[in-house]
Design an enzyme around this catalytic site. Structure first.
Site, PDB file in Angstrom:
ATOM      1  CD  GLU A   1     -24.289 -97.315 -64.820  1.00 13.61           C
ATOM      2  OE1 GLU A   1     -24.355 -97.341 -63.122  1.00 13.61           O
ATOM      3  OE2 GLU A   1     -23.403 -98.438 -65.658  1.00 13.61           O
TER       4      GLU A   1
ATOM      5  NE  ARG B   1     -17.650-105.264 -72.206  1.00 17.54           N
ATOM      6  CZ  ARG B   1     -17.727-105.008 -70.491  1.00 17.54           C
ATOM      7  NH1 ARG B   1     -18.856-105.469 -70.210  1.00 17.54           N
ATOM      8  NH2 ARG B   1     -17.248-104.217 -70.093  1.00 17.54           N
TER       9      ARG B   1
ATOM     10  CE  LYS C   1     -18.231 -97.714 -64.800  1.00 20.63           C
ATOM     11  NZ  LYS C   1     -18.604 -96.344 -64.959  1.00 20.63           N
TER      12      LYS C   1
END
Length: 560
Positions: free
Chosen positions: A43, A270, A280
């Site tokens: 993104e 992850r 983020k």
């Protein structure tokens, strides 16, 4: 092929296998696929961090090792949080890591017309409807993990009515939050993601790729799977938090008339790196609150921050190889990342000398003019060449390398004792000069002119070696000594991340470096002998004002 790409290819020869590679091997062996096609779909709402590096190495690495293809596709479905700055930084990071995407950069927005068409198809099939519940009401109707949701009062609208309302949404005739398009699946599903998820929402926002063409934007779960199918992705790799979303991924693709065979989603754990954040949103908080001086602050776990600090692409790729790819969540010690960069720089970084806390030394019996001494740029790599060091009557040593008194364990300079200067002579501390507060201002020494490159001729044993820089022919420099940004191993678990900030994460000191570093290349690492690995700062260092960032210490730190 570029040097980073060649290096990455060489690394493939020793890359360990994992469960995803086993799946691909079976798919190829059984003829399910004839080639491998992956994608990296970030993104564009922030800078990439170390967790993204793992995904980059996985997706691009698999494509490379199986002679397949990998796309770089931006998931640009939320223009409110996106920016071209992030797009540019992500492209730069991927290339810096040594990878190249297939063809042109792709965007989910490239497929907005097709996505809209598939949404209309779902409406026509009675599998999607326009809902006018507010976002708060939708959450209320969704139920809980232990209680089923309930149907929206707008769920049974006719196909014709839904088509007309969806067109009104597209034309901007609804205000934001007043309508959305939802899939009609099962409000009693045990999986929350399947309880009539939202497929489209209204946002009157300028888009960095499509400008003002759209005021409705598709949701990630609707966009992602269709984008994969359009691009003929064979293995859609994502982290474990999207495991339940795979059900929606498959449902969307199975209910639209898109070309088969369909892609399949696989989940892996992850990267959770000790002492860092990979949210983020929280990283943005550090930037906007000016806790750090930007996304590329060397204390940040972003790829650009690590690069500015002196980390190398090879070290990050090696780190991602070492931690592996599994389905089990775990916390990786930060020392594992430091070990990778330390190993890389120990082999590849040229040596230099810097004094971070200078103490002036006067060699009283040195009466010659300044001379130039030869030093190897690397003790084990003669191909890296040699450099010349100016040596004279006055030099600087590090203040910590001298004591007036010390026990036998102290291997540096002691009053009345000898020590060797790196690449130079043996000196002996004779006397000190102090200021009114008792601080040593000057150390007076003598030297043995017969000890350049050899031991004293009379058999004296000199065990210690210290570094030095000429006091009259040097370059002044600022040194930024970085430490962990947080005081706890898992700052992301804290309610207030600002409460666990390390007040000593940056210490600035001023000293001198040898003249050979006058034009040090930004982000190019050096081992400052006996100090650590440093690189010239890419943002602030100039020929007039040298600034060096500590990349990593010579020895493993104590951790948390």
């Amino acid at each position: 092929m570029s040097e980073p790409e060649v290096s990455a290819l060489n690394e493939a020869e020793h890359r360990p296998s994992n469960f995803i590679r086993h799946i691909i091997d079976e798919d190829l062996a059984q003829g399910k696929i004839t080639g491998v096609y992956t994608r990296f779909p970030p993104e564009p709402n922030g800078y990439l961090h170390i967790g993204h590096a793992k995904s980059i190495c996985l997706n691009f690495g698999i494509a490379r090792d199986y002679q397949g293809l990998c796309n770089l596709r931006f998931d640009d479905t939320n223009p409110v949080k996106e920016d071209v700055e992030y797009v540019d930084s992500i492209k730069q990071d991927v290339e810096w890591l040594g990878f190249k995407w297939q063809g042109e950069v792709r965007y989910a927005s490239d497929y907005f017309d097709q996505l809209y068409g598939y949404a209309v198809e779902l409406i026509n099939k009675g599998l999607a409807y326009v809902d006018e519940l507010s976002p708060e009401e939708i959450r209320e109707y969704r139920g809980t993990l232990t209680e089923a949701g309930k149907n929206s009062p707008y769920r049974e609208r006719s196909v014709e009515e839904n088509l007309a309302l969806f067109e009104k949404m597209r034309q901007g005739e609804f205000a934001e939050g007043k309508a959305c398009l939802r899939a009609k699946i099962d409000m009693a599903s045990p999986f929350m993601v399947m309880r009539d998820p939202v497929l489209y929402r209204i946002k009157f926002a300028h888009h960095h790729q499509t400008a003002d063409k759209w005021c409705i934007y598709p949701m990630y779960d609707f966009t992602h799977c269709i984008s994969d199918a359009i691009e003929r992705i064979t293995h859609s790799l994502c982290t474990l938090e999207f495991q339940d979303n795979r059900r929606l991924y498959d449902w969307v693709l199975e209910n639209i008339s898109i070309e088969r065979p369909l892609p399949h989603q696989y989940e892996f754990s992850r990267l959770n790196l000790e002492g860092t954040l990979t949210s983020k949103r929280k990283l943005l908080q550090l930037v906007t609150s000016k806790i750090v001086d930007g996304w590329n602050d060397p204390r940040m776990p972003t790829v650009s921050g690590l690069r500015r600090r002196g980390y190398t692409p090879a070290a990050l790729r090696e780190f991602c190889d070492r931690i592996g790819v599994t389905k089990q969540e775990n916390m990786v010690e930060f020392s594992a990342l430091e070990a990778c960069i330390r190993d890389d720089l120990n082999t590849n970084a040229p040596r230099a000398m810097a004094v971070l806390d200078p103490l002036k030394v006067v060699i009283e019996n040195y009466t010659a003019d300044e001379e130039w001494l030869t030093a190897a740029n690397h003790p084990n790599r003669p191909e890296l060449g040699e450099r010349q060091l100016p040596f004279g009557r006055e030099i600087y040593i590090d203040r910590a390398d001298f004591r007036e008194e010390a026990n036998k364990k102290y291997k540096r300079l002691v009053l009345g004792k000898e020590v060797r200067l790196r690449n130079a002579y043996v000196i002996k501390a004779e006397r000190v000069e102090k200021d009114a507060d008792g601080n040593i201002t000057t150390l007076y020494c003598s030297y043995d002119p017969q000890t350049l490159g050899k031991n004293p001729s009379d058999g004296r044993k000199v065990k210690g070696v210290i570094h030095w820089v000429s006091a009259t022919n040097n370059k002044t420099a600022e040194f930024r000594l970085y430490d962990r940004l947080f005081t706890v191993a898992n700052p992301g678990a804290e309610e207030d991340i600002l409460s666990v900030l390390n007040p000593n994460s940056l210490k600035v000191v001023y000293g001198v470096v040898e003249t050979n570093l006058a034009n040090a290349e930004a982000e190019h690492a050096y081992q400052f002998e006996r100090e650590g690995y440093f690189c010239a700062d890419s943002s602030d260092s100039t020929a007039e004002k040298l600034v060096f960032n500590l990349t990593v210490s010579l020895k493993e730190s104590s951790g948390f």
